[in-house]
Design an enzyme around this catalytic site. Sequence first.
Site, mmCIF file in Angstrom:
data_model
loop_
_atom_site.group_PDB
_atom_site.id
_atom_site.type_symbol
_atom_site.label_atom_id
_atom_site.label_comp_id
_atom_site.label_asym_id
_atom_site.label_seq_id
_atom_site.Cartn_x
_atom_site.Cartn_y
_atom_site.Cartn_z
ATOM 1 C CB CYS A 133 30.901 -43.447 -22.851
ATOM 2 S SG CYS A 133 29.398 -43.576 -23.817
ATOM 3 C CG HIS A 246 31.870 -46.005 -27.350
ATOM 4 N ND1 HIS A 246 31.116 -47.151 -27.447
ATOM 5 C CD2 HIS A 246 31.079 -45.091 -26.690
ATOM 6 C CE1 HIS A 246 29.931 -46.947 -26.884
ATOM 7 N NE2 HIS A 246 29.884 -45.718 -26.418
HETATM 8 P P1 NAP Z 1 20.997 -50.913 -18.087
HETATM 9 O O1 NAP Z 1 21.979 -51.992 -18.312
HETATM 10 O O2 NAP Z 1 19.700 -50.957 -18.787
HETATM 11 O O3 NAP Z 1 20.700 -50.827 -16.486
HETATM 12 C C1 NAP Z 1 19.808 -49.906 -15.931
HETATM 13 C C2 NAP Z 1 19.936 -49.928 -14.416
HETATM 14 O O4 NAP Z 1 19.092 -48.923 -13.853
HETATM 15 C C3 NAP Z 1 19.501 -51.256 -13.811
HETATM 16 O O5 NAP Z 1 20.264 -51.510 -12.669
HETATM 17 C C4 NAP Z 1 18.062 -50.964 -13.446
HETATM 18 O O6 NAP Z 1 17.580 -51.796 -12.433
HETATM 19 C C5 NAP Z 1 18.214 -49.541 -12.918
HETATM 20 N N1 NAP Z 1 16.934 -48.865 -12.900
HETATM 21 C C6 NAP Z 1 16.069 -48.645 -13.905
HETATM 22 N N2 NAP Z 1 14.950 -48.027 -13.461
HETATM 23 C C7 NAP Z 1 15.138 -47.860 -12.139
HETATM 24 C C8 NAP Z 1 14.334 -47.301 -11.109
HETATM 25 N N3 NAP Z 1 13.120 -46.793 -11.354
HETATM 26 N N4 NAP Z 1 14.839 -47.299 -9.850
HETATM 27 C C9 NAP Z 1 16.035 -47.815 -9.588
HETATM 28 N N5 NAP Z 1 16.847 -48.374 -10.515
HETATM 29 C C10 NAP Z 1 16.391 -48.377 -11.774
HETATM 30 O O7 NAP Z 1 21.619 -49.518 -18.404
HETATM 31 P P2 NAP Z 1 23.148 -49.029 -18.235
HETATM 32 O O8 NAP Z 1 23.861 -49.250 -19.501
HETATM 33 O O9 NAP Z 1 23.708 -49.549 -16.972
HETATM 34 O O10 NAP Z 1 22.906 -47.461 -18.156
HETATM 35 C C11 NAP Z 1 22.165 -46.899 -17.112
HETATM 36 C C12 NAP Z 1 22.254 -45.386 -17.198
HETATM 37 O O11 NAP Z 1 23.607 -44.994 -16.993
HETATM 38 C C13 NAP Z 1 21.866 -44.821 -18.564
HETATM 39 O O12 NAP Z 1 20.487 -44.589 -18.676
HETATM 40 C C14 NAP Z 1 22.665 -43.553 -18.602
HETATM 41 O O13 NAP Z 1 21.956 -42.531 -17.951
HETATM 42 C C15 NAP Z 1 23.907 -43.897 -17.805
HETATM 43 N N6 NAP Z 1 24.998 -44.264 -18.718
HETATM 44 C C16 NAP Z 1 26.000 -43.404 -18.819
HETATM 45 C C17 NAP Z 1 27.029 -43.668 -19.665
HETATM 46 C C18 NAP Z 1 28.106 -42.678 -19.831
HETATM 47 O O14 NAP Z 1 28.352 -42.353 -20.963
HETATM 48 N N7 NAP Z 1 28.760 -42.189 -18.801
HETATM 49 C C19 NAP Z 1 27.082 -44.816 -20.410
HETATM 50 C C20 NAP Z 1 26.045 -45.709 -20.298
HETATM 51 C C21 NAP Z 1 25.015 -45.403 -19.427
HETATM 52 P P3 NAP Z 1 16.639 -53.081 -12.730
HETATM 53 O O15 NAP Z 1 17.590 -54.235 -12.920
HETATM 54 O O16 NAP Z 1 15.837 -53.195 -11.492
HETATM 55 O O17 NAP Z 1 15.838 -52.785 -13.951
HETATM 56 O O1 3JN Z 2 24.897 -44.921 -26.319
HETATM 57 C C1 3JN Z 2 25.995 -44.866 -25.772
HETATM 58 O O2 3JN Z 2 26.991 -45.419 -26.241
HETATM 59 C C2 3JN Z 2 26.144 -44.090 -24.523
HETATM 60 C C3 3JN Z 2 24.827 -43.864 -23.904
HETATM 61 C C4 3JN Z 2 24.651 -43.113 -22.867
HETATM 62 C C5 3JN Z 2 23.324 -42.875 -22.347
HETATM 63 C C6 3JN Z 2 22.305 -43.796 -22.604
HETATM 64 C C7 3JN Z 2 21.032 -43.551 -22.127
HETATM 65 C C8 3JN Z 2 20.750 -42.415 -21.423
HETATM 66 C C9 3JN Z 2 23.049 -41.740 -21.607
HETATM 67 C C10 3JN Z 2 24.161 -40.798 -21.292
HETATM 68 O O3 3JN Z 2 25.004 -41.161 -20.483
HETATM 69 O O4 3JN Z 2 24.228 -39.698 -21.837
HETATM 70 C C11 3JN Z 2 21.751 -41.502 -21.164
HETATM 71 C C12 3JN Z 2 21.415 -40.307 -20.370
HETATM 72 O O5 3JN Z 2 21.755 -40.273 -19.191
HETATM 73 O O6 3JN Z 2 20.794 -39.398 -20.926
#
Ligand code: NAP
Ligand code: 3JN
Length: 340
Positions: A133, A246
Amino acid sequence: MSSKSYNVAVVGATGNVGREILNILEERNFPINEIFLLASSRSAGSTMNFAGRELVVRDLAEFDFSGVQIGLFSPGAKVSSQYAPKAAAAGCVVVDNTSFFRMDPEVPLVVPEVNPGAIAQYTQKGIIANPNCSTIQMVVALKPLHDAATIRRVVVSTYQAVSGAGKEAMDELFEQTRAIYATTLRVPPKKFPKEIAFNLIPQIDVFLENGYTKEEMKMVNETKKILDPAIRVTATTVRVPVFNAHSESITIETERPLSPAQARALLAVAPGVEVVDDPAQGLYMTPRDAAGKDATYVSRIRADESVENGLQLWVVSDNLRKGAALNAVQIAERLIADYL
Ligand code: NAP
Ligand code: 3JN
């Protein structure tokens, strides 16, 4: 956009990013034939609303991706590393929000306003990576300036909202804040390394050997991959007690001179950017102003008087929308318009 419709799987649908993906698919009327909501076995069987319909969440581990054309993944890097290749092998093009594939030379890392042509490389692994992000909002703002004057160096400090760390992290800020106001108890940190309420934390993700955090090096490496490998970037990423959106203080040094007025004019017509910059009238963006919106906002454009050819910017964007879900859906829109 094509008149076809597509079977779409949202993986991590119950999370912060997944829920925002569903909102954006609905708002933008993405051409969906069937939609599948997938998460872990913990939430399988629960229901979520999409476009006025109640849908049952399914267990990713038991899902068959054949017959699905587009997968929008945000279940965390480890889970994506396992399931994105499986989905791709079944013929589903994966747009992955995690860090796992971002630096893979066979996976394009895409911000549609910046490097849409890279999407064509999706055929190598069937996967397209969505950047971090903090990188996304920075490169959207820097692209027009780089095209005009060639950026040599970027110094960025971020002020990152807790929503970027997931739904439990948002609860942690809320519970700690409430406890401080309403009780004599303290809520110990779980998702963050220190208390986040009434505080800020100069650590996002783990520390690496070079002294930077992993989040900081994501900004460095991803910016080079998306915008230009020659750009030198140094980042300090900081978590602040803001729920969503952010903010970034960005200093750039360019090869050719670029005045604040020229930068303002370039940014005013740049795709995805809105300039809000009239300090005399109190016009600049804050995270509260940007939350829930789609644009990358640029404010406080001024000359960095400490160097030659320096510019200083304040950039704010909703990290769950342009920083994650919106960017992923825009990639999918380009994919169906040009390739599927
Ligand atoms: P979150 O609110 O904690 O949600 C995590 C999601 O992943 C929930 O839907 C969870 O399902 C699912 N999950 C976890 N373990 C799983 C498994 N073993 N199998 C299937 N689904 C599973 O986290 P979030 O903020 O949405 O972020 C999730 C991920 O997106 C992060 O870890 C990161 O890699 C990525 N992300 C990217 C950005 C970016 O900068 N582009 C920003 C934020 C996040 P349950 O409800 O069943 O636990
Ligand atoms: O912390 C934030 O504001 C962005 C977080 C992104 C994030 C959180 C957990 C795991 C990531 C990411 O998108 O880089 C990951 C990950 O996929 O490594």
